[in-house]
Scaffold this active site. Structure first.
Site, PDB file in Angstrom:
ATOM      1  N   THR A 212      21.568  16.686  -9.166  1.00  0.00           N
ATOM      2  CA  THR A 212      20.247  16.067  -9.010  1.00  0.00           C
ATOM      3  C   THR A 212      19.721  15.428 -10.300  1.00  0.00           C
ATOM      4  O   THR A 212      18.837  14.579 -10.249  1.00  0.00           O
ATOM      5  CB  THR A 212      19.201  17.098  -8.519  1.00  0.00           C
ATOM      6  OG1 THR A 212      19.088  18.127  -9.490  1.00  0.00           O
ATOM      7  CG2 THR A 212      19.585  17.670  -7.176  1.00  0.00           C
ATOM      8  N   ASP A 213      20.269  15.827 -11.456  1.00  0.00           N
ATOM      9  CA  ASP A 213      19.694  15.344 -12.722  1.00  0.00           C
ATOM     10  C   ASP A 213      19.719  13.823 -12.848  1.00  0.00           C
ATOM     11  O   ASP A 213      18.756  13.223 -13.324  1.00  0.00           O
ATOM     12  CB  ASP A 213      20.430  15.969 -13.921  1.00  0.00           C
ATOM     13  CG  ASP A 213      20.071  17.434 -14.119  1.00  0.00           C
ATOM     14  OD1 ASP A 213      19.109  17.906 -13.469  1.00  0.00           O
ATOM     15  OD2 ASP A 213      20.741  18.107 -14.919  1.00  0.00           O
TER      16      ASP A 213
ATOM     17  N   SER B   5      25.922  16.064 -13.094  1.00  0.00           N
ATOM     18  CA  SER B   5      25.627  14.628 -13.007  1.00  0.00           C
ATOM     19  C   SER B   5      25.279  14.001 -14.350  1.00  0.00           C
ATOM     20  O   SER B   5      25.371  12.792 -14.510  1.00  0.00           O
ATOM     21  CB  SER B   5      24.526  14.359 -11.987  1.00  0.00           C
ATOM     22  OG  SER B   5      23.291  14.848 -12.430  1.00  0.00           O
TER      23      SER B   5
ATOM     24  N   LYS C  73      13.529  12.282  -9.714  1.00  0.00           N
ATOM     25  CA  LYS C  73      13.411  13.731  -9.887  1.00  0.00           C
ATOM     26  C   LYS C  73      12.177  14.011 -10.738  1.00  0.00           C
ATOM     27  O   LYS C  73      12.061  13.521 -11.859  1.00  0.00           O
ATOM     28  CB  LYS C  73      14.668  14.288 -10.566  1.00  0.00           C
ATOM     29  CG  LYS C  73      14.680  15.807 -10.630  1.00  0.00           C
ATOM     30  CD  LYS C  73      16.003  16.353 -11.153  1.00  0.00           C
ATOM     31  CE  LYS C  73      15.988  17.873 -11.101  1.00  0.00           C
ATOM     32  NZ  LYS C  73      17.251  18.456 -11.575  1.00  0.00           N
TER      33      LYS C  73
ATOM     34  N   THR D  99      24.829  20.819  -8.847  1.00  0.00           N
ATOM     35  CA  THR D  99      24.409  22.175  -8.481  1.00  0.00           C
ATOM     36  C   THR D  99      24.837  22.539  -7.062  1.00  0.00           C
ATOM     37  O   THR D  99      25.140  23.690  -6.775  1.00  0.00           O
ATOM     38  CB  THR D  99      22.879  22.287  -8.632  1.00  0.00           C
ATOM     39  OG1 THR D  99      22.566  22.086 -10.002  1.00  0.00           O
ATOM     40  CG2 THR D  99      22.353  23.651  -8.222  1.00  0.00           C
TER      41      THR D  99
ATOM     42  N   TYR E 182      24.522  28.388 -14.165  1.00  0.00           N
ATOM     43  CA  TYR E 182      25.636  28.298 -13.212  1.00  0.00           C
ATOM     44  C   TYR E 182      26.581  27.183 -13.624  1.00  0.00           C
ATOM     45  O   TYR E 182      26.276  26.386 -14.506  1.00  0.00           O
ATOM     46  CB  TYR E 182      25.106  28.050 -11.792  1.00  0.00           C
ATOM     47  CG  TYR E 182      24.074  26.946 -11.705  1.00  0.00           C
ATOM     48  CD1 TYR E 182      24.455  25.609 -11.720  1.00  0.00           C
ATOM     49  CD2 TYR E 182      22.713  27.241 -11.617  1.00  0.00           C
ATOM     50  CE1 TYR E 182      23.514  24.591 -11.650  1.00  0.00           C
ATOM     51  CE2 TYR E 182      21.765  26.230 -11.548  1.00  0.00           C
ATOM     52  CZ  TYR E 182      22.178  24.916 -11.558  1.00  0.00           C
ATOM     53  OH  TYR E 182      21.257  23.921 -11.503  1.00  0.00           O
TER      54      TYR E 182
ATOM     55  N   GLU F 224       3.635 -10.668 -23.857  1.00  0.00           N
ATOM     56  CA  GLU F 224       5.002 -10.185 -23.716  1.00  0.00           C
ATOM     57  C   GLU F 224       5.894 -11.291 -23.194  1.00  0.00           C
ATOM     58  O   GLU F 224       7.030 -11.459 -23.626  1.00  0.00           O
ATOM     59  CB  GLU F 224       5.044  -8.972 -22.790  1.00  0.00           C
ATOM     60  CG  GLU F 224       4.562  -7.728 -23.512  1.00  0.00           C
ATOM     61  CD  GLU F 224       4.000  -6.676 -22.568  1.00  0.00           C
ATOM     62  OE1 GLU F 224       4.145  -6.803 -21.396  1.00  0.00           O
ATOM     63  OE2 GLU F 224       3.403  -5.763 -22.997  1.00  0.00           O
TER      64      GLU F 224
HETATM   65  N1  ASP Z   1      22.898  20.193 -13.579  1.00  0.00           N
HETATM   66  C1  ASP Z   1      22.852  19.700 -12.273  1.00  0.00           C
HETATM   67  C2  ASP Z   1      23.429  18.290 -12.175  1.00  0.00           C
HETATM   68  O1  ASP Z   1      24.594  18.152 -12.062  1.00  0.00           O
HETATM   69  C3  ASP Z   1      21.503  19.760 -11.698  1.00  0.00           C
HETATM   70  C4  ASP Z   1      21.536  19.667 -10.214  1.00  0.00           C
HETATM   71  O2  ASP Z   1      22.482  19.249  -9.603  1.00  0.00           O
HETATM   72  O3  ASP Z   1      20.523  20.063  -9.607  1.00  0.00           O
HETATM   73  O4  ASP Z   1      22.721  17.317 -12.217  1.00  0.00           O
END
Ligand code: ASP
Length: 328
Positions: free
Chosen positions: A93-94, A60, A166, A14, A28, A288
């Site tokens: 961020t993903d 990402s 996240k 992003t 976007y 376990e």
């Molecule tokens: N869709 C985006 C990514 O590439 C989300 C982000 O970067 O906030 O992970």
């Protein structure tokens, strides 16, 4: 005053995206190269001498293990150069926490490595990318940022790659380390670091990715009410070497998942229990331990997958892998 020499590596996300209006915050596309991101913040020139390189330019969720290996190799090569003082990586961020944790385990240098992203595209009102990038370069140029492992810089907060995750789909303040907190802050152009992660990272890990072209396949399978065994069957059939179970609560497994795990173990897959809860520790119960499962400790499922790939690259011995989860 001598400025630090920072390498800026672009991977997309992003922070490198634009939408068709200033009020569009979710619709976007990645459109900008890392040089354009830098040009948009001329104030960075006063912080560091920057060399940019576009490694890839994707969202990402399109990042693959091959790309992670390429990124780790590139960072290690850059940091081996005595001229380079630190590296900044722009990233979506993903899956930022997965890349950051992978680098936290595979970068072989104590010099600062800072991963930065943004929650709003560059075209948005109050876009967060420019200040995040400014703060990331500032941080990467500071000797006080060295030796803490890979750092994540968003929303004025400095986080350890080991602990951050996240936790909001859209809020600017999207990243959290619920149990461990942030390790510092950047405020008005000053870096404040309050604590350092105690777990092993970077130069103190046994993972060396030089010359490594691929890593074992690890799948994550979510547990829930009325779960089935079919995902386990599919994973075995697809040739996975390991499975991370995003289990309920403190690692409890539903009856069908117990069957799936048994099947996976019989087929020599290594199974790690993490929790879908999002914070806390998964304790390895005696049962376990006896049935050969591994506890992820405080690692969430997506980070447990990263560690299991690296651990399996070295050994498929359950005790050795559990030791990795205990130390890293
Ligand atoms: N869709 C985006 C990514 O590439 C989300 C982000 O970067 O906030 O992970």
């Amino acid at each position: 005053m001598k400025l630090p020499n920072i390498v800026l590596l672009g991977t997309g996300g992003t922070i490198a995206s634009t939408a068709n209006s200033a009020t569009a915050l979710t619709d976007y596309e990645v459109t900008q190269g890392v040089e354009a991101l830098l040009d948009a913040v001329p104030e960075i020139a006063a912080l560091a001498n920057i060399r940019c390189h576009q490694l890839f330019n994707v969202e990402s969720h399109a990042i693959t293990t091959k790309m992670l290996l390429k990124l780790a190799r590139r960072i290690n090569d850059e940091l081996a150069d005595p001229y380079v003082d630190g590296v900044v990586v722009t990233h979506g961020t993903d899956t930022l926490e997965e890349t950051a944790y992978f680098l936290n385990l595979t970068v072989k240098s104590d010099k600062p490595v800072v991963i930065v992203g943004a929650m709003r595209p560059g075209s948005a009102l109050s876009a967060d990318g420019p200040l995040n990038l400014y703060n990331a370069v500032l941080l990467a140029g500071k000797t006080q940022a060295a030796g803490h492992g890979v750092l994540v810089m968003l929303n004025d907060q400095i986080a350890s790659a080991r602990f951050i995750s996240k936790c909001s789909t859209t809020q600017v303040d999207a990243f959290r380390a619920y149990d461990q907190g942030y390790i510092g802050q950047v405020h008005s152009g000053r870096v404040h670091i309050f604590q350092t992660p105690a777990l092993r990272h970077t130069t103190r890990t046994d993972f060396n990715m030089a010359g490594v072209k691929s890593l074992p396949r690890v799948d994550v399978i979510y547990d829930h009410q009325n779960a089935g065994v079919h995902f386990y069957e599919a994973s075995i059939k697809a040739g996975a070497n390991g499975i991370v179970i995003a289990a309920t609560g403190n690692g409890s497994l539903s009856p069908q998942v117990r069957k799936g795990v048994k099947l996976a173990l019989k087929n020599k897959l290594v199974c790690v229990i993490a929790s879908r809860v999002g914070s806390g520790i998964v304790s390895a119960s005696d049962a376990e331990g006896q049935t050969g499962l591994i506890s992820s400790g405080s690692l969430n499922p997506q980070k447990a997958r990263i560690l299991l790939m690296l651990a399996l690259h070295q050994s498929s011995d359950r005790e050795k892998i559990q030791a990795c989860f205990d130390q890293y």
